[in-house]
Enzyme design. Structure first.
Site, PDB file in Angstrom:
ATOM      1  N   GLY A  20      44.292  31.588  31.041  1.00  0.00           N
ATOM      2  CA  GLY A  20      44.295  32.897  31.696  1.00  0.00           C
ATOM      3  C   GLY A  20      45.595  33.300  32.365  1.00  0.00           C
ATOM      4  O   GLY A  20      46.676  33.225  31.771  1.00  0.00           O
ATOM      5  N   TYR A 155      33.115  33.298  46.663  1.00  0.00           N
ATOM      6  CA  TYR A 155      34.405  33.722  46.083  1.00  0.00           C
ATOM      7  C   TYR A 155      35.118  34.696  47.023  1.00  0.00           C
ATOM      8  O   TYR A 155      36.308  34.534  47.315  1.00  0.00           O
ATOM      9  CB  TYR A 155      34.146  34.359  44.716  1.00  0.00           C
ATOM     10  CG  TYR A 155      35.388  34.682  43.914  1.00  0.00           C
ATOM     11  CD1 TYR A 155      36.094  33.659  43.269  1.00  0.00           C
ATOM     12  CD2 TYR A 155      35.852  35.979  43.782  1.00  0.00           C
ATOM     13  CE1 TYR A 155      37.223  33.936  42.524  1.00  0.00           C
ATOM     14  CE2 TYR A 155      36.984  36.259  43.037  1.00  0.00           C
ATOM     15  CZ  TYR A 155      37.666  35.238  42.402  1.00  0.00           C
ATOM     16  OH  TYR A 155      38.795  35.518  41.660  1.00  0.00           O
ATOM     17  N   PRO A 193      39.203  33.947  30.325  1.00  0.00           N
ATOM     18  CA  PRO A 193      37.957  33.194  30.153  1.00  0.00           C
ATOM     19  C   PRO A 193      37.043  33.286  31.385  1.00  0.00           C
ATOM     20  O   PRO A 193      35.814  33.305  31.248  1.00  0.00           O
ATOM     21  CB  PRO A 193      38.442  31.765  29.930  1.00  0.00           C
ATOM     22  CG  PRO A 193      39.792  31.942  29.283  1.00  0.00           C
ATOM     23  CD  PRO A 193      40.388  33.156  29.938  1.00  0.00           C
TER      24      PRO A 193
HETATM   25  N1  LIG Z   1      40.325  37.073  35.765  1.00  0.00           N
HETATM   26  C1  LIG Z   1      40.139  37.899  36.780  1.00  0.00           C
HETATM   27  O1  LIG Z   1      39.545  38.976  36.651  1.00  0.00           O
HETATM   28  C2  LIG Z   1      40.696  37.576  38.138  1.00  0.00           C
HETATM   29  C3  LIG Z   1      40.727  38.603  39.088  1.00  0.00           C
HETATM   30  C4  LIG Z   1      41.230  38.322  40.344  1.00  0.00           C
HETATM   31  C5  LIG Z   1      41.700  37.063  40.640  1.00  0.00           C
HETATM   32  N2  LIG Z   1      41.643  36.076  39.697  1.00  0.00           N
HETATM   33  C6  LIG Z   1      42.152  34.767  40.065  1.00  0.00           C
HETATM   34  O2  LIG Z   1      43.194  34.442  39.181  1.00  0.00           O
HETATM   35  C7  LIG Z   1      43.283  33.013  39.053  1.00  0.00           C
HETATM   36  C8  LIG Z   1      43.262  32.631  37.585  1.00  0.00           C
HETATM   37  O3  LIG Z   1      42.004  33.043  37.050  1.00  0.00           O
HETATM   38  P1  LIG Z   1      41.760  33.264  35.487  1.00  0.00           P
HETATM   39  O4  LIG Z   1      40.953  34.471  35.351  1.00  0.00           O
HETATM   40  O5  LIG Z   1      43.048  33.126  34.752  1.00  0.00           O
HETATM   41  O6  LIG Z   1      40.777  32.031  35.224  1.00  0.00           O
HETATM   42  P2  LIG Z   1      40.716  30.921  34.084  1.00  0.00           P
HETATM   43  O7  LIG Z   1      39.387  30.315  34.244  1.00  0.00           O
HETATM   44  O8  LIG Z   1      41.136  31.471  32.774  1.00  0.00           O
HETATM   45  O9  LIG Z   1      41.839  29.884  34.563  1.00  0.00           O
HETATM   46  C9  LIG Z   1      41.697  29.149  35.738  1.00  0.00           C
HETATM   47  C10 LIG Z   1      42.382  27.810  35.558  1.00  0.00           C
HETATM   48  O10 LIG Z   1      42.247  27.071  36.795  1.00  0.00           O
HETATM   49  C11 LIG Z   1      41.972  25.726  36.449  1.00  0.00           C
HETATM   50  N3  LIG Z   1      41.304  25.044  37.559  1.00  0.00           N
HETATM   51  C12 LIG Z   1      40.034  25.229  38.019  1.00  0.00           C
HETATM   52  N4  LIG Z   1      39.777  24.355  39.007  1.00  0.00           N
HETATM   53  C13 LIG Z   1      40.899  23.608  39.185  1.00  0.00           C
HETATM   54  C14 LIG Z   1      41.256  22.545  40.042  1.00  0.00           C
HETATM   55  N5  LIG Z   1      40.385  22.028  40.926  1.00  0.00           N
HETATM   56  N6  LIG Z   1      42.508  22.026  39.963  1.00  0.00           N
HETATM   57  C15 LIG Z   1      43.388  22.513  39.067  1.00  0.00           C
HETATM   58  N7  LIG Z   1      43.108  23.503  38.192  1.00  0.00           N
HETATM   59  C16 LIG Z   1      41.871  24.046  38.264  1.00  0.00           C
HETATM   60  C17 LIG Z   1      41.083  25.803  35.220  1.00  0.00           C
HETATM   61  O11 LIG Z   1      41.080  24.562  34.514  1.00  0.00           O
HETATM   62  C18 LIG Z   1      41.750  26.939  34.447  1.00  0.00           C
HETATM   63  O12 LIG Z   1      42.746  26.467  33.573  1.00  0.00           O
HETATM   64  C19 LIG Z   1      42.115  32.459  39.869  1.00  0.00           C
HETATM   65  O13 LIG Z   1      42.561  32.081  41.143  1.00  0.00           O
HETATM   66  C20 LIG Z   1      41.163  33.633  39.957  1.00  0.00           C
HETATM   67  O14 LIG Z   1      40.318  33.534  41.059  1.00  0.00           O
HETATM   68  C21 LIG Z   1      41.150  36.303  38.455  1.00  0.00           C
END
Ligand SMILES: NC(=O)c1ccc[n+]([C@@H]2O[C@H](COP(=O)([O-])OP(=O)(O)OC[C@H]3O[C@@H](n4cnc5c(N)ncnc54)[C@H](O)[C@@H]3O)[C@@H](O)[C@H]2O)c1
Length: 256
Positions: A20, A155, A193
């Site tokens: 992501g 969250y 994802p």
């Molecule tokens: N996708 C969205 O809509 C969105 C919106 C706002 C904020 N975010 C934030 O953006 C960030 C990335 O989210 P994303 O959507 O790319 O999610 P994603 O699930 O695609 O990626 C998250 C990654 O974090 C890793 N991870 C989870 N727990 C972990 C741990 N304990 N130690 C190390 N790595 C760990 C996972 O293995 C994964 O590779 C997150 O902090 C999420 O909260 C996402």
């Protein structure tokens, strides 16, 4: 991918870089001239993401909940590359549950990754960066750290904590004259994802996905590249007067 050099000679650690937003940030940073240490607890996908970028970029296993793993990754990065200029705290997890449905175990899990992990990362980075009198830390919060959502109790709480931790770190570093900046970014729904899993957990996943997309006034999900470009600005020397701030990347969601 276009190569400019907005991060020339900088060394960066990115957490959550196997997937992501974190993965897109790592790719953008590499394209802009940085040396990137991609970290994640998912070692298979993390290895693959680093291999796709090639040398000198590398993967290091890091569960952001582990104090000892943080210390090891930061020490190894400084030893190999001589410095640490940028930390992006991107790793995160979400559990789509309301206050009534969330168990204590789920609450603690979400906070351990999203809040405690960011605390450990900020602390480790400040300790390394203050020696060189410069650095930029970017914490990935969310619009859920600015406004409430009924079905994301843990969250929202964890992301709100990141917003104010960021400001505390920024003020401490400014007061001490460390030359370290710390900012947060707040995306709304981005096509990753994590968001696909959120929609997938609904009774009608297609409809849920469509609703998530429509929740922003711009009428679509954000892209990982759009978030990566905002983080790039905060990581680069273009933003040297910017600290303790929150950059919202939400298609207008919080403007309503
Ligand atoms: N996708 C969205 O809509 C969105 C919106 C706002 C904020 N975010 C934030 O953006 C960030 C990335 O989210 P994303 O959507 O790319 O999610 P994603 O699930 O695609 O990626 C998250 C990654 O974090 C890793 N991870 C989870 N727990 C972990 C741990 N304990 N130690 C190390 N790595 C760990 C996972 O293995 C994964 O590779 C997150 O902090 C999420 O909260 C996402």
């Amino acid at each position: 991918m276009e190569r400019t050099h907005r991060l020339k000679d900088k060394v960066a650690i990115v957490t959550g870089a196997a997937s992501g937003i974190g993965r897109a940030v790592a790719a953008r940073f590499a394209a802009e001239g940085a040396t990137v240490v991609l970290t994640d607890k998912n070692t298979a996908d993390g290895d693959e993401a680093a291999a796709a970028l090639g040398k000198p970029h590398r993967f290091a296993a890091l569960d952001v909940r582990s104090e000892t793993e943080w210390d090891a990754v930061v020490a190894d990065t400084v030893e190999r590359f001589g410095r640490l200029d940028v930390l992006v705290n991107g790793a995160g997890v979400g559990i789509p549950k309301s206050i009534e449905d969330t168990t204590l175990e789920e609450w603690r899990f979400v906070h351990a990754v999203n809040s405690e992990g960011v605390f450990l990362g900020c602390r480790a980075a400040v300790r390394a960066m203050k020696e060189q009198k410069s650095g930029s830390i970017i914490n990935v919060s969310s619009v859920a750290g600015l406004i409430g959502s009924p079905d994301l109790a843990a969250y929202c709480s964890s992301k709100g904590a990141v917003r104010l931790l960021t400001k505390s770190v920024a003020l401490h570093c400014a007061k001490r004259g460390y030359g370290i900046r710390c900012n947060s970014v707040h995306p709304s729904f981005v096509d990753t994802p994590m968001v696909r899993a959120l929609a997938g957990a609904a009774r009608d996943p297609d409809k849920a996905f469509e609703q998530l997309a429509k929740s922003a006034p711009l009428g679509r999900l954000g892209t990982v590249e759009e978030v990566a470009y905002a983080i790039l600005y905060l990581a680069s020397d273009e933003s040297t007067f910017t600290t303790g701030t929150e950059m919202v990347i939400d298609g207008g969601m919080t403007a309503t």
